[in-house]
Design an enzyme around this catalytic site. Sequence first.
Site, short mmCIF file in Angstrom:
data_model
loop_
_atom_site.label_atom_id
_atom_site.label_comp_id
_atom_site.label_asym_id
_atom_site.label_seq_id
_atom_site.Cartn_x
_atom_site.Cartn_y
_atom_site.Cartn_z
CE LYS A 264 -4.07 -2.08 2.19
NZ LYS A 264 -5.06 -2.01 3.26
CG ASN B 128 -7.73 0.56 -0.64
OD1 ASN B 128 -7.95 1.57 -1.32
ND2 ASN B 128 -8.68 -0.07 0.01
N GLY C 114 -4.25 1.82 18.20
CA GLY C 114 -3.32 1.55 17.12
C GLY C 114 -3.02 2.84 16.39
N GLY D 286 -1.13 2.62 13.23
CA GLY D 286 -0.53 2.14 11.99
C GLY D 286 -1.32 2.64 10.78
N GLY D 287 -1.15 1.94 9.67
CA GLY D 287 -1.78 2.36 8.42
C GLY D 287 -3.29 2.40 8.49
CB VAL E 263 3.02 7.46 23.48
CG1 VAL E 263 2.17 8.72 23.58
CG2 VAL E 263 2.59 6.47 24.53
CE LYS F 156 5.59 2.88 15.30
NZ LYS F 156 5.26 1.49 14.96
CG MET G 71 -10.38 -1.64 11.91
SD MET G 71 -9.10 -0.68 11.05
CE MET G 71 -9.64 0.97 11.39
N GLY H 134 -14.53 -6.69 11.64
CA GLY H 134 -14.25 -5.80 10.53
C GLY H 134 -14.61 -6.35 9.15
P1 NAP Z 1 0.18 -1.76 11.13
O1 NAP Z 1 0.36 -0.57 10.27
O2 NAP Z 1 1.21 -2.82 11.15
O3 NAP Z 1 -0.04 -1.21 12.63
C1 NAP Z 1 -0.17 -2.11 13.67
C2 NAP Z 1 -0.57 -1.40 14.97
O4 NAP Z 1 -0.80 -2.42 15.95
C3 NAP Z 1 0.52 -0.48 15.53
O5 NAP Z 1 -0.11 0.66 16.06
C4 NAP Z 1 1.15 -1.34 16.63
O6 NAP Z 1 1.65 -0.60 17.72
C5 NAP Z 1 -0.05 -2.13 17.11
N1 NAP Z 1 0.32 -3.40 17.75
C6 NAP Z 1 0.82 -4.51 17.14
N2 NAP Z 1 1.04 -5.49 18.06
C7 NAP Z 1 0.65 -4.98 19.26
C8 NAP Z 1 0.64 -5.50 20.57
N3 NAP Z 1 1.05 -6.75 20.85
N4 NAP Z 1 0.17 -4.71 21.57
C9 NAP Z 1 -0.24 -3.45 21.31
N5 NAP Z 1 -0.26 -2.90 20.08
C10 NAP Z 1 0.19 -3.65 19.06
O7 NAP Z 1 -1.20 -2.52 10.78
P2 NAP Z 1 -2.47 -1.90 10.03
O8 NAP Z 1 -2.30 -2.03 8.57
O9 NAP Z 1 -2.76 -0.57 10.62
O10 NAP Z 1 -3.63 -2.96 10.42
C11 NAP Z 1 -4.14 -3.02 11.74
C12 NAP Z 1 -5.30 -4.03 11.80
O11 NAP Z 1 -6.39 -3.59 11.00
C13 NAP Z 1 -4.94 -5.44 11.30
O12 NAP Z 1 -5.55 -6.39 12.15
C14 NAP Z 1 -5.54 -5.48 9.93
O13 NAP Z 1 -5.85 -6.79 9.53
C15 NAP Z 1 -6.80 -4.65 10.15
N6 NAP Z 1 -7.36 -4.08 8.91
C16 NAP Z 1 -8.59 -4.46 8.54
C17 NAP Z 1 -9.17 -3.94 7.39
C18 NAP Z 1 -10.55 -4.38 6.99
O14 NAP Z 1 -10.94 -4.15 5.84
N7 NAP Z 1 -11.33 -4.94 7.88
C19 NAP Z 1 -8.46 -3.04 6.59
C20 NAP Z 1 -7.18 -2.64 7.01
C21 NAP Z 1 -6.62 -3.18 8.17
P3 NAP Z 1 3.15 0.02 17.69
O15 NAP Z 1 3.04 1.29 16.90
O16 NAP Z 1 3.45 0.25 19.12
O17 NAP Z 1 4.04 -1.01 17.04
#
Ligand code: NAP
Length: 275
Positions: free
Chosen positions: A76, A100, A139, A141-142, A166, A168, A223, A245
Amino acid sequence: MSSFQDSNSHYHCIVIGNPIAHSKSPELHQAFARQTGVGLSYQRQYCPNDADSFTAVVKAFFAGGGIGANVTVPFKEIAFELCQQRGQLSEYARQAGAVNTLAIKDGKLYGDNTDGRGLVADLLLQGVKLKDATVAILGAGGATRGAILPLLNAEVKSLHIANRTVAKAQALTDLFESDKLSFSSLTALPKQVDIIINATSIGLSGEKLPFHDDVTADFAYDMMYGKPSAFLDFFNAKNITTSDGLGMLIHQGALSFELWTGKKVDMTQLGNPFG
Ligand code: NAP
């Protein structure tokens, strides 16, 4: 959007990812095509995990008559950079820093991001009131970044971003410069909000995120989908309405489909596209 469909309006689309075998997008888009009566071929496209390979795949696809591509993990951000350098970006993609959905617009590569609008559309379809709601998202992240603009556009009252790291969460609030945004660690999450959303990838670990046991909400959304969720279990045990989600996935796909074909999917009539 593009002139890359044949005279019988048969659309050729792909989803690019690595890994890609698990992707539900082909079934999803075929359900949209059935409902809207368009001809569609939609394939999973594996791509080696580097920017040059991704660029080559995208170029070959559109040169060969493709009309639209979905982009999934880990591409992405690479897709964002490609559109930034050689094409155009929607405001949603620009704010999300990720793409996306790819299409051709005015002869140029066009990158959009439908994930956050998919989330908002799913919440609204489930009857969740976003206007004037207090929202917390876990969270930074992306997925969180992509959800911020659509949630602000839905006129939430406030949006709190809580993250393990924090800095981020702070970086995201700085990026958007909205006085509706605030941030904290997970442990300092406000104890009462209207809507709480899990956008971390803590996933299958089975661990509960380290927020306080007193935290409560009117509605909790994860999600993640298709897997057990300690986050949803926590709120279900408090008799709080919850959702996974899957609806977000379906809605983001429908928005991509609409961009490519001009056809709006009627979600109320779709049923289970995977059933
Ligand atoms: P990402 O960019 O990798 O970000 C992951 C986030 O999770 C970060 O903020 C990270 O915190 C946190 N994290 C990971 N492990 C953790 C833990 N053990 N304890 C606390 N925080 C933790 O991932 P993303 O792309 O944003 O995706 C996040 C979720 O959304 C995933 O489950 C993905 O499958 C879901 N999603 C769903 C859809 C849908 O259509 N339903 C679309 C997009 C994403 P740090 O910053 O501290 O590392």
